[in-house]
Write a protein that holds these residues in place. Structure first.
Motif, short mmCIF file in Angstrom:
data_model
loop_
_atom_site.label_atom_id
_atom_site.label_comp_id
_atom_site.label_asym_id
_atom_site.label_seq_id
_atom_site.Cartn_x
_atom_site.Cartn_y
_atom_site.Cartn_z
N LYS A 1 38.64 45.85 37.71
CA LYS A 1 39.77 44.95 37.99
C LYS A 1 39.51 43.58 37.38
N THR A 2 40.59 42.82 37.28
CA THR A 2 40.42 41.41 36.91
C THR A 2 40.00 40.66 38.18
N ARG A 3 39.62 39.41 37.97
CA ARG A 3 39.19 38.62 39.14
C ARG A 3 40.35 38.45 40.14
N SER A 4 41.57 38.52 39.61
CA SER A 4 42.70 38.38 40.54
C SER A 4 43.11 39.73 41.15
N LYS B 1 43.82 42.75 39.55
CA LYS B 1 44.70 43.67 38.80
C LYS B 1 43.85 44.77 38.17
N LEU C 1 42.48 47.33 35.64
CA LEU C 1 42.50 47.29 34.16
C LEU C 1 42.85 48.67 33.59
N PRO D 1 37.78 42.67 28.81
CA PRO D 1 38.59 41.47 29.08
C PRO D 1 37.75 40.35 29.70
N SER D 2 38.03 39.15 29.28
CA SER D 2 37.25 38.01 29.80
C SER D 2 37.51 37.82 31.31
N THR D 3 38.64 38.35 31.76
CA THR D 3 39.02 38.16 33.16
C THR D 3 38.41 39.21 34.09
N ILE D 4 37.59 40.11 33.54
CA ILE D 4 37.07 41.22 34.35
C ILE D 4 36.18 40.69 35.47
N ASP D 5 36.32 41.35 36.61
CA ASP D 5 35.55 40.91 37.78
C ASP D 5 34.09 41.33 37.64
N PRO E 1 31.88 43.72 34.93
CA PRO E 1 31.85 44.60 33.75
C PRO E 1 31.04 45.88 33.99
#
Ligand SMILES: CCC(=O)SCCNC(=O)CCNC(=O)[C@H](O)C(C)(C)COP(=O)(O)OP(=O)(O)OC[C@H]1O[C@@H](n2cnc3c(N)ncnc32)[C@H](O)[C@@H]1OP(=O)(O)O
Length: 638
Positions: A587-590, A592, A594, A610-614, A616
């Motif tokens: 998921k992303t940090r928010s 969502k 992936l 993605p750079s937003t990944i919670d 990796p």
């Protein structure tokens, strides 16, 4: 056929749509001709041929009879599953349509009422559609592969006065009892239709009788035939539900006037077919291809259409398509790439083709999903006719991008491209900020407004969703939901959906809708469904679940329960077969999920983390999960 130049015509259609489409409108028989092609309605949406009056059933049947063509064959019903071939002249089809319309009128159906048609591929389905059109009633055909729950959703949205169904359909060698599914759907729905007309196929399927059921054959005996009523060009002809990015399907509206003009135009200019010739779209009346190219376009244009109740393989084998082409002298055929892939798998050398006289076939058109190069090449080589990949959507009702066969020059095929925009469609590739992409640069496929005639004017009962889903992302454009690029030669390449819609064997399905079903399983804490590549069906859905703490269900048990749930709620057409259990979802940090990354891992494709990944690390876990549990596909990719 008079040949004209694509570039000139295309430019004219974009620069001067009013005159361009008024000229095309002159080819159909109006009860009252429109004075203008393009106007805007009270809500500011473009409308075509306002003020024109017509009847689509009249154009498809009566107009040809008045032209002395009553004894020409309008419809060939070819059903390998019942070993039936039946031909209907325009007169015979008109008589059945006008009688059923008379019967529906007796039951109180009037102009503007809605009617749901849930039927297999039998002539009575076509008769029902045209009977609605004759009365100015709005039909909504629901594909037979959808389960009662899906039918119930459509009943509640369309609020039909009447449902028309049959006792059963046949899937290769299985009887599918339609009527019990209709009864179940009516029980689930809040809205109740006043009557259900049931066509008894006498195939031995259970036929529960309801209080408000009407026997189709009896109704036809007692009904008086009725004439076509006059409708406005902008009145709706039908609603066709299609998957959206949220669970609830969207009711695409098709009008009468723009649709008739577009259907007529496309037969000549895109499909390069002549009136009196045989046109065959091997699809289902439940999809837009069935509406446009089994029923309306071939009949409006005065062709003979083929209604095929069978599959490309197994009914009885991979020779069926070629037998139909040869037996009925099909000039132009349309099918989905998945059908050709199924045939190619059974008969890779195309031996069956050699057993039939295929000399009459002029073109094979493919659409409904992305066409892979090997399928395109195989069909071209084996059939020795131009194979034309073209692209369009339920929303548009007719092709957006194609190699138009009605023009002087036909473009060289570039595999992977559906060729050039069809006249009337100003296709552009836009960046996220709305600016135009450079040639070759991938972006969002959008069409500058106005869309041409025949395309959706709105969604049934949901203008807000229409605006939000199609018109808001890029001001002044229709957003298709697909990504793609245009090369320096002007060829359009569609690379796939940019949302959560997947295409399984040419069937457009929503992963969001499947996720809703999977998430309801009592042991599932969270889940996602993604479309992954499949050699035969193009894409298939894959569910990845995370179990609730303490759940002890075995993964094979979970899979069998979830697969059964999806079949029950959505229908067999969803084709969900594989359900994996993961410890966590990436998921992303928010928060969502992936999905794009999961899809890439499943397809063995490269992806950027993605750079937003919670976390990796989870990607590695998912990769290992696929290696362990999807042995077949992973070995193939390695
Ligand atoms: C251009 C605009 C558009 O895109 S319009 C949409 C264009 N698409 C099409 O025309 C669809 C093309 N695909 C097909 O015709 C079929 O998938 C072909 C190629 C014939 C293969 O059929 P089949 O072997 O049944 O596979 P499938 O994936 O379609 O079916 C999956 C399960 O659903 C079932 N199913 C299918 N149709 C019905 C029906 N009408 N009534 C009841 N059930 C149906 C199938 O039997 C199959 O069931 P199961 O999983 O085997 O039990």
């Amino acid at each position: 056929m008079a040949k004209i130049n694509y570039a000139q015509e295309f430019n004219r259609s974009i620069k001067d749509p009013d005159n361009f489409w008024m000229e095309q409108a002159a080819h159909i028989n109006w009860f009252q001709k429109p004075q203008r092609a393009l106007t805007k309605d009270a809500e500011g949406f473009y409308r075509w041929f306002k003020g024109g009056k017509l009847n689509t059933s009249y154009l498809a049947l009566d107009a040809h009879i008045e032209n002395g063509r009553g004894n020409d064959t309008a419809l060939i019903y070819d059903s390998p599953v019942t070993q039936t071939i039946e031909k209907f002249t325009y007169l015979e089809l008109r008589d059945r349509v006008s009688r059923l319309a008379g019967g529906m009128k007796r039951l109180g159906v009037e102009k503007g009422d809605t009617v749901i048609i849930y039927m297999p591929m039998i002539p009575q389905a076509v008769v029902s559609m045209l009977a609605c059109a004759r009365l100015g009633a709005v039909h909504s055909v629901v594909f037979g592969g959808f389960a009662p729950h899906e039918l119930a959703i459509r009943i509640d949205d369309a609020k039909p006065k009447l449902i028309i169904t049959a006792t059963s359909g046949i899937e290769v060698d299985r009887i599918i009892p339609y009527k019990p599914m209709v009864d179940e759907a009516i029980k689930m729905a809040a809205h109740s239709p006043e009557n259900v007309i049931v066509y008894n196929r006498r195939l031995g399927a259970a036929r529960p009788d309801g209080e408000n059921d009407i026997d189709y054959a009896t109704l036809m005996k007692i009904a008086d035939p009725v004439r076509c009523i006059e409708v406005d060009a902008t009145d709706p002809l039908y609603i066709l539900y299609t998957s959206g990015t949220t669970g609830k399907p969207k009711g695409i509206i098709r009008d009468n006037g723009g649709h008739a003009v577009a259907m007529h135009y496309s037969m000549k200019h895109i499909y390069g077919v002549n009136p009196r010739e045989v046109f065959w779209a091997a699809s289902d009346v439940g999809w837009v291809v069935g509406h446009s190219y089994i029923v309306y376009a071939p009949l409006i244009y005065g062709c003979t259409t083929v209604l095929f109740e069978g599959k490309p393989v197994r009914t009885p084998d991979a020779s069926t398509f070629w037998r139909v082409i040869s037996d009925h002298e099909v000039k132009v055929m349309f099918t989905a790439p998945t059908a050709i892939r199924a045939i190619k798998k059974e008969d890779p050398k195309g031996e069956f083709i050699k057993q039939f006289d295929m000399s009459g076939l002029r073109y094979l058109f493919l659409a409904g999903e992305r066409c892979d190069v090997s399928t395109l090449n195989w069909a071209g080589e084996k059939l020795n006719v131009p194979v034309i990949d073209h692209w369009w959507q339920t929303e548009t009702g007719w092709p957006i991008v194609a190699n138009m066969m009605g023009f002087e020059e036909q473009f060289d095929v570039k595999p992977g491209s559906a060729t050039k925009p069809v006249c009337g469609y100003d296709v552009q590739i836009l960046r996220e900020d709305g600016s135009q992409s450079d040639p070759g640069e991938e972006g969002y496929v959008a069409i500058k407004l106005p869309l041409p005639p025949g395309t959706l004017p709105n969604l049934w009962g949901d203008t807000e969703r229409f605006v939000k889903g199609y018109l808001t992302k890029f001001d002044g454009y229709y957003f298709s939901g697909d990504g793609g690029y245009i090369d320096p030669d002007g060829y359009v390449f569609i690379t796939g959906r940019v949302d959560d819609i997947i295409n399984v064997a040419g069937h457009r399905l929503s992963t969001a809708e499947m996720e809703e079903v999977v998430a309801k399983h009592p042991d599932v804490a969270e889940c996602c469904v993604v479309g992954i590549e499949d050699d035969l069906k193009g894409q298939i859905p894959l569910a990845i679940t995370v179990l609730k703490t303490g759940a002890t269900i075995e993964s094979f048990q979970l899979q069998s329960e979830v697969v059964a749930d999806v079949r029950k709620e959505i229908g067999p057409v969803a084709s969900l077969k594989k359900v994996l259990v993961a410890d966590r979802l990436p998921k992303t940090r928010s928060g969502k999920i992936l999905r794009k990354v999961i899809r890439a891992i499943a397809d063995g494709k490269e992806f950027a983390v993605p750079s937003t990944i919670d976390d990796p690390e989870i990607l590695k876990e998912i990769e290992d999960l696929f290696k362990e549990q999807m042995v077949g596909s992973f070995e193939k990719q390695a």
